[in-house]
Enzyme design. Structure first.
Site, mmCIF file in Angstrom:
data_model
loop_
_atom_site.group_PDB
_atom_site.id
_atom_site.type_symbol
_atom_site.label_atom_id
_atom_site.label_comp_id
_atom_site.label_asym_id
_atom_site.label_seq_id
_atom_site.Cartn_x
_atom_site.Cartn_y
_atom_site.Cartn_z
ATOM 1 N N SER A 124 -50.356 93.782 18.202
ATOM 2 C CA SER A 124 -50.050 94.593 17.033
ATOM 3 C C SER A 124 -51.142 95.635 16.857
ATOM 4 C CB SER A 124 -49.956 93.718 15.777
ATOM 5 O OG SER A 124 -49.579 94.493 14.649
ATOM 6 N N HIS A 128 -55.242 104.900 12.249
ATOM 7 C CA HIS A 128 -55.389 105.846 11.149
ATOM 8 C C HIS A 128 -56.317 106.984 11.584
ATOM 9 C CE1 HIS A 128 -53.395 103.262 8.219
ATOM 10 N NE2 HIS A 128 -54.147 102.251 8.612
ATOM 11 N N HIS A 138 -47.834 102.656 13.902
ATOM 12 C CA HIS A 138 -47.838 101.197 14.009
ATOM 13 C C HIS A 138 -46.947 100.789 15.173
ATOM 14 C CE1 HIS A 138 -45.357 97.530 13.058
ATOM 15 N NE2 HIS A 138 -46.553 96.994 13.079
ATOM 16 N N VAL A 141 -45.321 94.103 19.333
ATOM 17 C CA VAL A 141 -44.398 93.341 20.171
ATOM 18 C C VAL A 141 -44.849 91.889 20.126
ATOM 19 C CG1 VAL A 141 -43.518 95.116 21.721
ATOM 20 C CG2 VAL A 141 -45.735 94.091 22.199
ATOM 21 N N HIS A 177 -38.845 109.743 18.158
ATOM 22 C CA HIS A 177 -37.548 109.060 18.174
ATOM 23 C C HIS A 177 -36.884 109.139 19.548
ATOM 24 C CE1 HIS A 177 -36.819 107.702 14.023
ATOM 25 N NE2 HIS A 177 -37.647 108.681 13.693
ATOM 26 N N HIS A 207 -39.824 99.227 -4.398
ATOM 27 C CA HIS A 207 -40.320 99.550 -5.731
ATOM 28 C C HIS A 207 -40.587 101.044 -5.898
ATOM 29 C CE1 HIS A 207 -43.830 98.999 -3.187
ATOM 30 N NE2 HIS A 207 -44.578 99.603 -4.083
ATOM 31 N N GLY A 290 -52.803 80.614 8.300
ATOM 32 C CA GLY A 290 -54.227 80.372 8.498
ATOM 33 C C GLY A 290 -54.826 81.260 9.559
ATOM 34 N N GLY A 291 -54.254 82.429 9.771
ATOM 35 C CA GLY A 291 -54.785 83.365 10.754
ATOM 36 C C GLY A 291 -56.102 83.961 10.294
#
Length: 332
Positions: A124, A128, A138, A141, A177, A207, A290-291
């Site tokens: 992952s 930035h 981002h 896989v 894309h 939201h 718990g990572g």
């Protein structure tokens, strides 16, 4: 151990080399139906290394390496850059964790996983850049499997990539894309439209009633038609990330900007934080299982601002981000 072949003795060292070669070869034997986690892990580690090397070549500064272990089982390798020449903050993480009790984020809708040992692995990344004209990106896989003695393994793949610009450029969105479309084309004409819509729906701040960015592709629970085909799709997505993002970064990283652009970038980064902490499945899974918190939250931008009910000036480049880019559309 010494073996005989045609009456000749084969040295033990040669036998050992052959046995080692056969073991390595076995990692990459992927049968259509049987999951092969070792092959997935080898691919993911190689993907992490290739992406980091490409990013280091652009930034000119090396990524740090932080290897970690999880007390409950497994661990990972976090590759981090902060205050680089191009990247204000970025992380490319590999993790391989396992356990006996699934966290609520994974078990809530999957009662068939109860009582099974589980194993999850993935790469992952979130990048930035400092320049407001260079978009945040981002990519993820991942592979998950749950096993129980005497029962078939339950497994699936997931992943995708998405682009979050602060100042919109149509050519950038179209390129990103198109590269995503090319990655999925070998797997059927219907795959990219489904995964693009899935991405549009997933990376949506309910939201705020707005998308996080211009989207990309997203998929989860992929386990058909067979393991080999699903693994091939995951590799195609992972392998196309560099092609999707680096040309955009190269065009935007040196553009001139001022305080106004920087201020808008830090304001929009707030949306990134909101999504990751409220909605993102990977973040919730990592924290609930718990990572390692530092590695899970390496996706957070380093400088963020919030304002009360702020609205962009009509007709401005900032307003155009909302009207022309933060909408669900076909990018051609």
């Amino acid at each position: 151990m010494t073996l005989l072949h045609s009456g000749r003795r084969i040295p033990a060292s040669t036998v050992h080399k052959v046995q080692s070669a056969l073991h390595l070869f076995s990692l990459y034997i992927v049968t259509p139906s049987l999951p092969t986690p070792a092959a997935v892990k080898e691919y993911l580690l190689g993907l992490q290394a290739r992406i980091v090397a490409a990013l280091e070549a652009v930034d000119g500064q090396a990524f740090g390496t932080d290897s970690w272990q999880r007390p409950e089982g497994g661990g990972g390798i976090s590759r981090i850059i902060e205050n680089g020449n191009v990247f204000e903050r970025g992380g490319v993480g590999f993790s391989h964790v396992m356990g006996k009790n699934l966290p609520p984020s994974a078990a809530a809708n999957r009662p068939e996983l109860a009582g099974r040992n589980w194993e999850a692995m993935g790469v992952s990344l979130v990048l930035h850049p400092r320049n407001p004209y260079a978009p945040t990106v981002h990519m993820n896989v991942r592979f998950f499997t749950a096993t129980a003695e005497g029962q078939d393994a339950i497994w699936w793949f997931g992943g995708g990539m998405d682009l979050t610009p602060y100042y919109g450029f149509e050519e950038d969105a179209k390129h990103f894309h198109q590269t995503c479309r090319d990655a999925l084309q070998p797997f059927g004409d219907d795959v990219h439209p489904r995964y693009k819509k899935w991405c549009d729906d997933y990376f949506y701040l309910k939201h705020r009633q707005e998308p996080r960015g211009v989207g990309g592709i997203f998929f989860d629970d992929l386990n058909t038609p067979d393991f080999a085909q699903c693994f091939a799709l995951q590799q195609s997505v992972g392998d196309r990330f560099i092609d999707a993002y680096l040309p955009i970064l190269q065009k935007r990283k040196d553009m001139a900007y001022g305080e106004r652009e920087r201020d808008f970038q830090t304001y929009r980064r707030g949306r990134y934080v909101e999504f990751n902490l409220v909605f993102d499945r990977g973040t919730l899974f990592g924290l609930q299982s718990g990572g390692r918190t530092e590695s899970i939250l390496m996706s957070m931008p380093p400088v963020v601002t919030w304002r009360y009910n702020w609205q962009p000036e009509a007709g401005s480049a900032e307003a155009r981000l909302y009207s022309d880019f933060l909408i669900h559309r076909d990018w051609g």
